[in-house]
Enzyme design. Structure first.
Site, short mmCIF file in Angstrom:
data_model
loop_
_atom_site.label_atom_id
_atom_site.label_comp_id
_atom_site.label_asym_id
_atom_site.label_seq_id
_atom_site.Cartn_x
_atom_site.Cartn_y
_atom_site.Cartn_z
N GLY A 7 51.13 128.96 -48.12
CA GLY A 7 50.44 126.91 -47.79
C GLY A 7 52.21 127.25 -47.52
O GLY A 7 52.88 126.91 -48.41
N PHE A 8 52.58 126.86 -46.23
CA PHE A 8 53.52 126.70 -46.14
C PHE A 8 53.15 125.16 -44.93
O PHE A 8 54.03 125.60 -44.24
CB PHE A 8 54.16 127.63 -44.85
N SER A 10 53.16 120.70 -45.63
CA SER A 10 54.17 119.68 -46.68
C SER A 10 55.16 120.29 -47.78
O SER A 10 56.10 120.21 -47.65
CB SER A 10 54.12 118.25 -46.29
N THR A 82 47.80 125.26 -50.50
CA THR A 82 47.16 125.28 -49.67
C THR A 82 46.05 123.96 -49.66
O THR A 82 46.07 123.32 -50.66
CB THR A 82 46.42 126.19 -49.05
N LYS A 111 43.85 120.65 -55.58
CA LYS A 111 42.70 120.19 -56.27
C LYS A 111 41.54 121.05 -56.57
O LYS A 111 40.81 121.02 -57.87
CB LYS A 111 42.24 118.47 -56.15
N GLU A 196 45.14 109.21 -43.43
CA GLU A 196 44.97 110.72 -41.89
C GLU A 196 44.29 109.91 -40.78
O GLU A 196 43.61 108.77 -41.43
CB GLU A 196 43.97 111.70 -43.03
N ASP A 207 39.26 110.95 -53.25
CA ASP A 207 41.05 111.77 -53.80
C ASP A 207 40.32 111.51 -55.75
O ASP A 207 41.15 111.86 -56.54
CB ASP A 207 42.08 111.48 -53.12
N LYS A 211 40.89 113.43 -58.82
CA LYS A 211 41.50 113.39 -60.00
C LYS A 211 41.38 112.83 -61.49
O LYS A 211 41.47 114.22 -62.42
CB LYS A 211 42.68 112.72 -59.60
N GLY A 305 53.47 113.40 -51.42
CA GLY A 305 55.19 113.75 -50.51
C GLY A 305 54.90 115.55 -50.51
O GLY A 305 55.45 115.85 -52.35
#
Length: 328
Positions: A7-8, A10, A82, A111, A196, A207, A211, A305
């Site tokens: 995963g590249f 943010s 990712t 997650k 989004e 979300d 969590k 972030g």
């Protein structure tokens, strides 16, 4: 310590920048995103990979993919960052299983696998004598999982509740501040990159619910799934509701809550007194943990972030490194 990063986007780029900026003695030997990858036992040039990616190019060659990095790269820890898939956890779940099966530690911000398959992955890690760390899956930069597992060891947690989603918190903050409608506040959040194009995952409480499932299953020894979470989102809230709350010296926040003894997991908009520590502004997260020995503790910080999530990942990496389990 040698790591491989999957995963590249943010978060992955935030980790790479942190490694470059600090003398952490971490070498990246494998790197892949959905389009390309690179394996180099001597160490990848992260600055060059970042420059390529930020100019719209691939991070590596098209003949190397995430599965190749998992199976063939020489690393001590797989960093799986990712995008999250909460339906079946893939492809991250397969990546994590593959690394653990190779006796490699895993650090993830993803997650999906932790919410869906934590008992299996925990047992697989234990059977192979490696760590599975996932601080970055909940509340970004806030070291909530570490605090509950390590700092509050020996405490009985009777309840935890808080603001788990920064997008919803921003929308509700703006609705209260300037009497914006939900639609106006959402549009503003989109413009600023906080929401989004399809905000359903955030605004319907999915979300936050995921969590809660992670915390319930990994910290509180519960066996839960997303379907067990009572969920109400924020899409039907009106400026009038916020004004009524204001008249009571309160505001409205989307609160996630776990009551372990009752088996309760819920996410819903709640009236909260303005003086309560959970009333944080903008995209911040805040979680209160009620315990028998330590009393009530509230954790506040940035919940998302690039750099913030990288902070949690780096913390897990150094936790593993400092215990000299492998690669020392």
């Amino acid at each position: 310590m040698r790591i491989a990063i999957l995963g590249f986007g943010s978060v992955g780029r935030g980790i790479a920048r942190a490694i470059l900026a600090k003398n952490l003695d971490i070498t990246v030997t494998g790197l892949a995103d959905s389009r390309s990858g690179i394996i180099d036992p001597a160490g990848i040039d992260l600055a060059a990979a970042l420059a390529k990616k930020e100019n719209g190019g691939p991070c590596g060659g098209p003949d190397v993919g995430p599965a190749d990095v998992v199976a063939k790269a020489d690393y001590d820890v797989l960093v799986e960052v990712t995008p999250t898939n909460v339906d079946d956890g893939e492809p991250a779940l397969g990546h994590i299983r593959g690394a653990l099966g190779r006796h490699k530690h895993v650090v993830t911000s993803n997650k999906g696998p932790i919410a869906l398959a934590y008992p299996e992955l925990r047992d697989l890690a234990a059977a192979n004598g490696v760590f599975l760390k996932y601080e970055a899956t909940v509340c970004g930069a806030i070291p909530l999982i570490h605090a509950m597992q390590e700092g509050l060891a020996g405490n009985t947690i009777s309840r935890l509740y808080g603001v788990f989603n920064g997008t919803c918190n921003y929308i509700l903050t703006r609705m209260a501040e300037d009497s914006l409608t939900y639609e106006q506040a959402l549009a503003e959040a989109r413009e600023l990159g906080y929401a989004e194009a399809d905000p359903t995952y955030d605004v319907e409480g999915i979300d936050a619910g995921v969590k809660l499932v992670i915390l319930a299953n990994t910290i509180l020894d519960m066996r839960t799934a997303l379907d067990d979470v009572e969920r109400t989102g924020i899409t039907l809230l009106t400026p009038e509701a916020l004004r009524l709350a204001e008249d009571q010296d309160c505001t409205i926040r989307l609160i996630g809550e776990i009551v372990p003894e009752a088996g309760v997991l819920r996410v819903s908009p709640r009236l909260v007194a303005k003086a309560h520590p959970l009333v944080v502004e903008g995209t911040l997260n805040a979680v209160t943990v009620e315990t028998d020995l330590a009393g009530d503790l509230t954790f506040i910080g940035k919940g998302a972030g690039s750099v913030e999530t990288a902070s949690a990942v780096i913390g897990d990496l150094l936790y593993i490194r400092d215990r000299h389990v492998q690669g020392s």
